[in-house]
Scaffold this motif. Structure first.
Motif, PDB file in Angstrom:
ATOM      1  N   ALA A  51       0.843  -1.199   0.000  1.00 43.43           N
ATOM      2  CA  ALA A  51       0.000   0.000   0.000  1.00 43.43           C
ATOM      3  C   ALA A  51       0.872   1.241   0.000  1.00 43.43           C
ATOM      4  CB  ALA A  51      -0.916   0.005   1.219  1.00 43.43           C
ATOM      5  N   GLY A  52       0.332   2.327  -0.560  1.00 42.25           N
ATOM      6  CA  GLY A  52       1.043   3.592  -0.576  1.00 42.25           C
ATOM      7  C   GLY A  52       0.073   4.736  -0.371  1.00 42.25           C
ATOM      8  N   ILE A  53       0.612   5.855   0.123  1.00 46.94           N
ATOM      9  CA  ILE A  53      -0.222   7.021   0.390  1.00 46.94           C
ATOM     10  C   ILE A  53       0.545   8.273   0.001  1.00 46.94           C
ATOM     11  CG2 ILE A  53       0.530   7.164   2.804  1.00 46.94           C
ATOM     12  CD1 ILE A  53      -2.402   8.001   3.472  1.00 46.94           C
ATOM     13  N   SER A  54      -0.129   9.208  -0.649  1.00 44.93           N
ATOM     14  CA  SER A  54       0.515  10.440  -1.085  1.00 44.93           C
ATOM     15  C   SER A  54       0.836  11.332   0.112  1.00 44.93           C
ATOM     16  CB  SER A  54      -0.397  11.181  -2.053  1.00 44.93           C
ATOM     17  OG  SER A  54      -1.617  11.512  -1.410  1.00 44.93           O
ATOM     18  N   TRP A  55       1.591  12.398  -0.135  1.00 47.98           N
ATOM     19  CA  TRP A  55       2.048  13.245   0.957  1.00 47.98           C
ATOM     20  C   TRP A  55       0.885  13.847   1.737  1.00 47.98           C
ATOM     21  CZ3 TRP A  55       0.610  18.334   1.179  1.00 47.98           C
ATOM     22  CH2 TRP A  55       0.082  18.884   0.019  1.00 47.98           C
ATOM     23  N   SER A  56      -0.205  14.144   1.049  1.00 50.09           N
ATOM     24  CA  SER A  56      -1.358  14.764   1.707  1.00 50.09           C
ATOM     25  C   SER A  56      -2.311  13.747   2.306  1.00 50.09           C
ATOM     26  CB  SER A  56      -2.122  15.617   0.698  1.00 50.09           C
ATOM     27  OG  SER A  56      -2.716  14.779  -0.287  1.00 50.09           O
ATOM     28  N   GLY A  57      -2.154  12.501   1.920  1.00 47.53           N
ATOM     29  CA  GLY A  57      -3.107  11.473   2.336  1.00 47.53           C
ATOM     30  C   GLY A  57      -4.308  11.398   1.419  1.00 47.53           C
ATOM     31  N   GLY A  58      -4.342  12.245   0.408  1.00 47.35           N
ATOM     32  CA  GLY A  58      -5.500  12.298  -0.462  1.00 47.35           C
ATOM     33  C   GLY A  58      -5.590  11.167  -1.464  1.00 47.35           C
ATOM     34  N   ASN A  59      -4.474  10.535  -1.719  1.00 50.98           N
ATOM     35  CA  ASN A  59      -4.446   9.414  -2.660  1.00 50.98           C
ATOM     36  C   ASN A  59      -3.840   8.191  -2.000  1.00 50.98           C
ATOM     37  OD1 ASN A  59      -5.400  10.691  -5.228  1.00 50.98           O
ATOM     38  ND2 ASN A  59      -3.641  12.008  -4.825  1.00 50.98           N
ATOM     39  N   GLY A  68      -9.604  -3.877   0.150  1.00 50.15           N
ATOM     40  CA  GLY A  68     -10.786  -4.220   0.929  1.00 50.15           C
ATOM     41  C   GLY A  68     -10.484  -4.795   2.293  1.00 50.15           C
ATOM     42  N   ARG A  69      -9.225  -5.156   2.538  1.00 49.72           N
ATOM     43  CA  ARG A  69      -8.842  -5.711   3.855  1.00 49.72           C
ATOM     44  C   ARG A  69      -7.874  -4.800   4.595  1.00 49.72           C
ATOM     45  NH1 ARG A  69      -6.002 -10.295   4.120  1.00 49.72           N
ATOM     46  NH2 ARG A  69      -4.954 -10.003   2.109  1.00 49.72           N
ATOM     47  N   PHE A  70      -6.989  -4.144   3.868  1.00 50.26           N
ATOM     48  CA  PHE A  70      -5.978  -3.270   4.475  1.00 50.26           C
ATOM     49  C   PHE A  70      -6.314  -1.813   4.202  1.00 50.26           C
ATOM     50  CE2 PHE A  70      -2.100  -6.380   4.303  1.00 50.26           C
ATOM     51  CZ  PHE A  70      -2.873  -7.358   4.933  1.00 50.26           C
ATOM     52  N   THR A  71      -5.957  -0.959   5.154  1.00 53.64           N
ATOM     53  CA  THR A  71      -6.146   0.477   4.987  1.00 53.64           C
ATOM     54  C   THR A  71      -4.885   1.204   5.425  1.00 53.64           C
ATOM     55  OG1 THR A  71      -8.516   0.285   5.439  1.00 53.64           O
ATOM     56  CG2 THR A  71      -7.539   2.477   5.593  1.00 53.64           C
ATOM     57  N   ILE A  72      -4.361   2.051   4.536  1.00 50.91           N
ATOM     58  CA  ILE A  72      -3.196   2.851   4.871  1.00 50.91           C
ATOM     59  C   ILE A  72      -3.658   4.261   5.227  1.00 50.91           C
ATOM     60  CG2 ILE A  72      -2.769   3.537   2.470  1.00 50.91           C
ATOM     61  CD1 ILE A  72       0.249   3.416   3.115  1.00 50.91           C
ATOM     62  N   SER A  73      -3.005   4.844   6.215  1.00 44.36           N
ATOM     63  CA  SER A  73      -3.322   6.206   6.613  1.00 44.36           C
ATOM     64  C   SER A  73      -2.055   6.847   7.165  1.00 44.36           C
ATOM     65  CB  SER A  73      -4.443   6.238   7.662  1.00 44.36           C
ATOM     66  OG  SER A  73      -4.055   5.534   8.826  1.00 44.36           O
TER      67      SER A  73
END
Length: 123
Positions: A51-59, A68-73
Motif C-alpha cells: 500500500a502507498g499514500i501520497s504526501w497529503s493522504g488524499g491518494n 478491501g482488507r488493508f487500509t493505509i493512513s
C-alpha cells in the motif's frame, strides 16, 4: 539521516487484525511532503508493494491482494504512517517494511526503508 521504525507486528490467527505503525524521523527531509508506503517480503519471495499514500493522504494505492482488507493512513503531525490489516490470511505472513519517497512507486525503488516488522498469520 532518515530513520523509519516499524512496530505493531506479531502473531495473529487467520481472520484477525493487526495495526502496523511506522514512525519517521530525520532532519534531511520534510516527511509531510513525501509519500509513504508499505511493502512485504515472505521467505523466498521478492519484496512486494502492499500500500502507498501520497504526501497529503488524499491518494491511496493498494495491491489487489489486500484491497478491501488493508487500509493505509498517515498522521503528518506525528510523521507516522499506519497500516490497518483486517481479515488476515496465512498468505499475509511476511516481514512488513515501511518506505518513504517523493512519490508512490509500485516497485521497491524507494529512497528510504525501515528494518521491518514480522507479521505471522496462523491458520
Amino acid at each position: 539521516q532518515v530513520q523509519l521504525v516499524e512496530s505493531g507486528g506479531g502473531l495473529v490467527q487467520a481472520g484477525g487484525s493487526l495495526r502496523l505503525s511506522c514512525a519517521a524521523s530525520g532532519r534531511t527531509i520534510t516527511f509531510s511532503t513525501y509519500a509513504m508506503g508499505w511493502f512485504r517480503q515472505a521467505p523466498g519471495k521478492e519484496r512486494e508493494f502492499v500500500a502507498g499514500i501520497s504526501w497529503s493522504g488524499g491518494n491511496t494505492y493498494y495491491a489487489d491482494s489486500v484491497k478491501g482488507r488493508f487500509t493505509i493512513s498517515r498522521d503528518n503531525a506525528k510523521n507516522t504512517v499506519y497500516l490497518q490489516m483486517n481479515s488476515l490470511k496465512p498468505e499475509d505472513t511476511a516481514v512488513y517494511y515501511c518506505a518513504v519517497d517523493k512519490i508512490v512507486k509500485l516497485t521497491a525503488a524507494w529512497d528510504y526503508w525501515g528494518r521491518g516488522t514480522q507479521v505471522t498469520v496462523s491458520s
